[in-house]
Design a protein around this motif. Structure first.
Motif, PDB file in Angstrom:
ATOM      1  N   ARG A   1       0.825  -1.208   0.000  1.00  0.00           N
ATOM      2  CA  ARG A   1       0.000   0.000   0.000  1.00  0.00           C
ATOM      3  C   ARG A   1       0.862   1.262   0.000  1.00  0.00           C
ATOM      4  O   ARG A   1       1.981   1.286   0.511  1.00  0.00           O
ATOM      5  CB  ARG A   1      -0.961   0.021   1.199  1.00  0.00           C
ATOM      6  CG  ARG A   1      -0.312   0.129   2.553  1.00  0.00           C
ATOM      7  CD  ARG A   1      -1.325   0.488   3.645  1.00  0.00           C
ATOM      8  NE  ARG A   1      -2.298  -0.554   3.833  1.00  0.00           N
ATOM      9  CZ  ARG A   1      -2.188  -1.519   4.759  1.00  0.00           C
ATOM     10  NH1 ARG A   1      -1.115  -1.581   5.541  1.00  0.00           N
ATOM     11  NH2 ARG A   1      -3.131  -2.418   4.882  1.00  0.00           N
TER      12      ARG A   1
ATOM     13  N   GLU B   1      -3.275  -1.559  -2.539  1.00  0.00           N
ATOM     14  CA  GLU B   1      -4.187  -0.436  -2.367  1.00  0.00           C
ATOM     15  C   GLU B   1      -3.428   0.888  -2.265  1.00  0.00           C
ATOM     16  O   GLU B   1      -2.335   0.967  -1.710  1.00  0.00           O
ATOM     17  CB  GLU B   1      -5.081  -0.626  -1.142  1.00  0.00           C
ATOM     18  CG  GLU B   1      -4.359  -0.653   0.192  1.00  0.00           C
ATOM     19  CD  GLU B   1      -5.313  -0.761   1.366  1.00  0.00           C
ATOM     20  OE1 GLU B   1      -6.533  -0.657   1.170  1.00  0.00           O
ATOM     21  OE2 GLU B   1      -4.832  -0.946   2.508  1.00  0.00           O
TER      22      GLU B   1
ATOM     23  N   ARG C   1      -7.270  -2.163  -5.347  1.00  0.00           N
ATOM     24  CA  ARG C   1      -8.241  -1.087  -5.162  1.00  0.00           C
ATOM     25  C   ARG C   1      -7.555   0.260  -4.909  1.00  0.00           C
ATOM     26  O   ARG C   1      -6.466   0.341  -4.336  1.00  0.00           O
ATOM     27  CB  ARG C   1      -9.178  -1.403  -3.999  1.00  0.00           C
ATOM     28  CG  ARG C   1      -8.515  -1.401  -2.629  1.00  0.00           C
ATOM     29  CD  ARG C   1      -9.504  -1.823  -1.553  1.00  0.00           C
ATOM     30  NE  ARG C   1      -8.900  -1.794  -0.228  1.00  0.00           N
ATOM     31  CZ  ARG C   1      -9.407  -2.386   0.846  1.00  0.00           C
ATOM     32  NH1 ARG C   1     -10.547  -3.075   0.734  1.00  0.00           N
ATOM     33  NH2 ARG C   1      -8.805  -2.306   2.022  1.00  0.00           N
ATOM     34  N   ASP C   2      -8.196   1.294  -5.393  1.00  0.00           N
ATOM     35  CA  ASP C   2      -7.812   2.681  -5.116  1.00  0.00           C
ATOM     36  C   ASP C   2      -6.379   2.991  -5.545  1.00  0.00           C
ATOM     37  O   ASP C   2      -5.685   3.793  -4.914  1.00  0.00           O
ATOM     38  CB  ASP C   2      -7.996   3.003  -3.622  1.00  0.00           C
ATOM     39  CG  ASP C   2      -9.424   2.816  -3.153  1.00  0.00           C
ATOM     40  OD1 ASP C   2     -10.339   2.983  -3.980  1.00  0.00           O
ATOM     41  OD2 ASP C   2      -9.642   2.470  -1.977  1.00  0.00           O
TER      42      ASP C   2
ATOM     43  N   SER D   1      -8.026  -6.317   4.439  1.00  0.00           N
ATOM     44  CA  SER D   1      -8.796  -5.784   3.311  1.00  0.00           C
ATOM     45  C   SER D   1     -10.161  -5.252   3.724  1.00  0.00           C
ATOM     46  O   SER D   1     -11.069  -5.152   2.891  1.00  0.00           O
ATOM     47  CB  SER D   1      -8.965  -6.850   2.216  1.00  0.00           C
ATOM     48  OG  SER D   1      -9.521  -6.306   1.053  1.00  0.00           O
TER      49      SER D   1
END
Length: 623
Positions: A163, A187, A233-234, A591
């Motif tokens: 991340r 992420e 994601r993102d 998550s």
């Protein structure tokens, strides 16, 4: 600076031991607690010799290269040695975290080229970090460059999180192999594969695919033969050949590439495919992504499996890639072949909004598809002919199967004969004046009144893995936005176990949906949970905390909030550590869709506290 000048071996932060690392190891002054303190730092390559669950490896400011191997006797040039973590594991509530300081901690792969055989990286190829038989490892807040073919290589490992990385270059940012590899989360990363922008504008597609510039043929995440449970994601993915590219082994339909979630990402100038499963894919959820110019968005040719869901995506394709010399300048949203493996389970594409210069479907065939409530508009600059049609004349070349259905879609061009001759779009809307609000700034709300579509219904067991019936409701809009201007939410992810999967691939309940409406808190998990009822939750909302009792209903927990909390934003939530799935797996925060999720110790549940910090080695400087 404290009076004690003796360097400290580590610091304790919220019960977790912090080990400080530098490139070669030295003594550093670090702000820890309320004072500047002197620490003995570890060389990055050696710090993992003494890690334990819950540890934080804090990289201090500096530039980091992998260790360099010199062989002066042979005269060979120096070679980079990856940092390998083998059989190192954190715990569900005590992961091992490798943490940087953003741009102040720069990791440089230091390689000037990439092997031609590394299109699907292996353990033998370079990676800055390599994981083998590891679990519960986190990488966060690093700046990474020039790691060819990959920054992180994962083999037979699980619960790996990456991340808040900023990464440039590299064929893959993360690559994974092995059937016992599962539960990988990427992420909030920013990956720009080609900082020059030449792959989109100047280089022939075929050269990037397999010839002169073959090294671009990768993605932010790639894999071969893993079980699944991948969440991407993102992230922001720019100037790349692919987004996500996951390949199954041959004859592995029932054991690999299961349970993939790709959502909330922004993908810009993707020269080939933002989403590319290969051979097999089951239970893939691709939703609420923002695609800004790509070639073939969803590459589904010769892929079996099914339970694929595309919803809430927004996409604009107005910039033709390449040069007039390039024959691969066209494009499409859905890529199919006319023959080969196809889905054996349902596929749903609903409530998406696209502005296209070329086809939605160009050619090829598919099965078990429901396409409805989508807003698909074409630019005025679209050329007439098959490349500017809702569906090209080569789409579904044989007999139209009964399980492929189109309805309630909106477009600004006439339905092609392929659609109307086969009885499709009976309630579809053709509106030559239909427009999006501001597509140049990727605002794909429909100008004027939002038309109403038709309900999307997912029946349990047949249309999706859920045990309950899901419906989009009677006021389902057309396109990715409701009449209120807010994104259409869609269903919450539900896990599907492979029919012939590896025994270690087990899904603990994880939070995939959370709503608060009329004082009712509803939590939805990836898999059904068990009581005993009632389940006690601790909630913080509006600055107040309270215990509430929740009722179990399949994979949902529902609780009424006290009156003082009604209408207030929930900022934190504590679940009991002993909450389990029907298979006996304990609930996890991995998550979670809610960043304020916490756990409290409950009878019989796993510990939610990191182990007591203990140093097992000499933490002095290593010369």
């Amino acid at each position: 600076m404290t009076d004690d000048s003796t360097p400290l071996p580590y610091w304790v932060e919220n019960g977790r031991r912090v080990l400080y690392a530098t490139y070669k190891g030295d003594c550093r002054t670090v702000r820890a607690g309320d004072a500047d303190r002197l620490f003995t730092t570890h060389p990055l390559a050696a710090v993992f010799n003494c890690v334990q669950p819950g540890d934080i490896i804090q990289l201090l400011p500096g530039k980091y290269w992998p260790p360099i191997l010199f062989d002066e006797d042979t005269g060979n040039p120096p070679a980079c040695k990856p940092i390998k973590l083998a059989e190192i594991s954190g715990r569900p509530h005590a992961p091992i975290t490798i943490r940087g300081l953003g741009a102040r901690t720069a990791l440089d792969g230091g390689l000037g080229g990439v092997p031609h055989d590394s299109i699907l990286p292996e353990m033998k190829h370079f990676a800055f970090f390599k994981l083998a038989d590891c679990a519960w490892i986190e990488f966060e807040n690093l700046h990474v460059s020039s790691c060819w073919p990959t920054f992180l290589y994962i083999q037979d490992s699980s619960y790996v999180t990456v991340r808040d990385l900023v990464c440039t270059d590299c064929r893959y940012m993360v690559y994974a192999r092995g059937l016992t590899t599962h539960h990988i989360l990427l992420e909030r990363n920013r990956w720009r594969q080609d900082p020059t922008g030449s792959m989109w504008r100047d280089i022939l597609w075929l050269d990037s695919k397999r010839k002169r510039y073959f090294y671009f043929n990768g993605g932010i995440f790639g894999s071969l033969g893993i079980s699944g449970s991948v969440v991407v994601r993102d992230n922001v993915i720019q100037d790349a050949f692919n987004g996500v590219r996951m390949k199954a082994d041959k004859k592995a339909r029932d054991s690999q590439n299961h349970n993939v979630e790709i959502y909330g990402n922004r993908l810009e100038r993707i020269r080939d495919n933002p989403v590319e499963p290969e051979r097999s894919a089951t239970n893939w959820w691709v939703h609420h992504n923002d695609i800004r110019d790509a070639h073939a968005w969803f590459s589904l040719d010769e892929v079996d499996g099914g339970f694929w869901y595309f919803f809430g995506n927004r996409g604009v394709a107005t910039d033709a890639p390449g040069t007039p010399l390039d024959p691969n300048r066209g494009g499409k949203v859905f890529k199919y072949d006319p023959t080969g493996p196809m889905p054996i389970r349902p596929v749903f594409a609903f409530n998406n909004s696209y502005l296209l210069r070329s086809s939605l479907f160009k050619d090829g065939a598919t099965t078990f598809m429901t396409h409805r409530d989508n807003a698909v508009l074409f630019t005025p600059l679209s050329e007439p002919g098959p490349d500017a049609r809702f569906a090209g004349p080569d789409f579904m070349p044989g007999d139209w199967p009964e399980d492929v259905r189109f309805d309630h879609d909106l477009t600004n061009v006439p339905w092609p004969q392929k659609i109307t001759d086969n009885g499709q779009e009976p309630a579809g809307i053709v509106d030559p004046g239909a427009q999006f609000m501001d597509p140049d700034n990727h605002d794909l709300r429909l100008a004027g009144e939002t038309p109403r579509g038709g309900q999307v219904v997912l029946e349990p067991g047949t249309d999706w893995p859920g045990r309950e019936r899901w419906t989009s409701g009677p006021d389902t809009p057309v396109g990715a936005y409701a009449a209120s201007g807010r994104p259409v939410p869609g269903p919450d992810f539900v896990f599907l176990a492979p029919a012939q999967g590896d025994a270690s691939y087990v899904e603990p309940p994880r939070l995939v949906g959370m709503t608060v409406a009329a004082g009712r808190l509803a939590l939805r998990f990836s898999t059904p949970v068990m009581g005993p009822e009632p389940v006690r939750l601790r909630v913080k909302a509006g600055g107040k905390k309270a215990w509430v009792e929740a009722v179990v209903d399949g994979r949902e927990l529902a609780a009424e909030l006290p009156g003082a909390m009604a209408g207030r934003r929930v900022s934190k939530l504590w679940l009991p550590s002993g909450l389990q799935s029907e298979a006996g797996a304990y609930v996890t925060g991995w998550s979670s869709v809610f960043p304020g999720l916490r756990f409290y110790q409950s009878p019989g549940g796993p510990s939610v506290r990191p182990p007591k910090p203990v140093c097992f080695c000499d933490c002095g400087r290593e010369d």
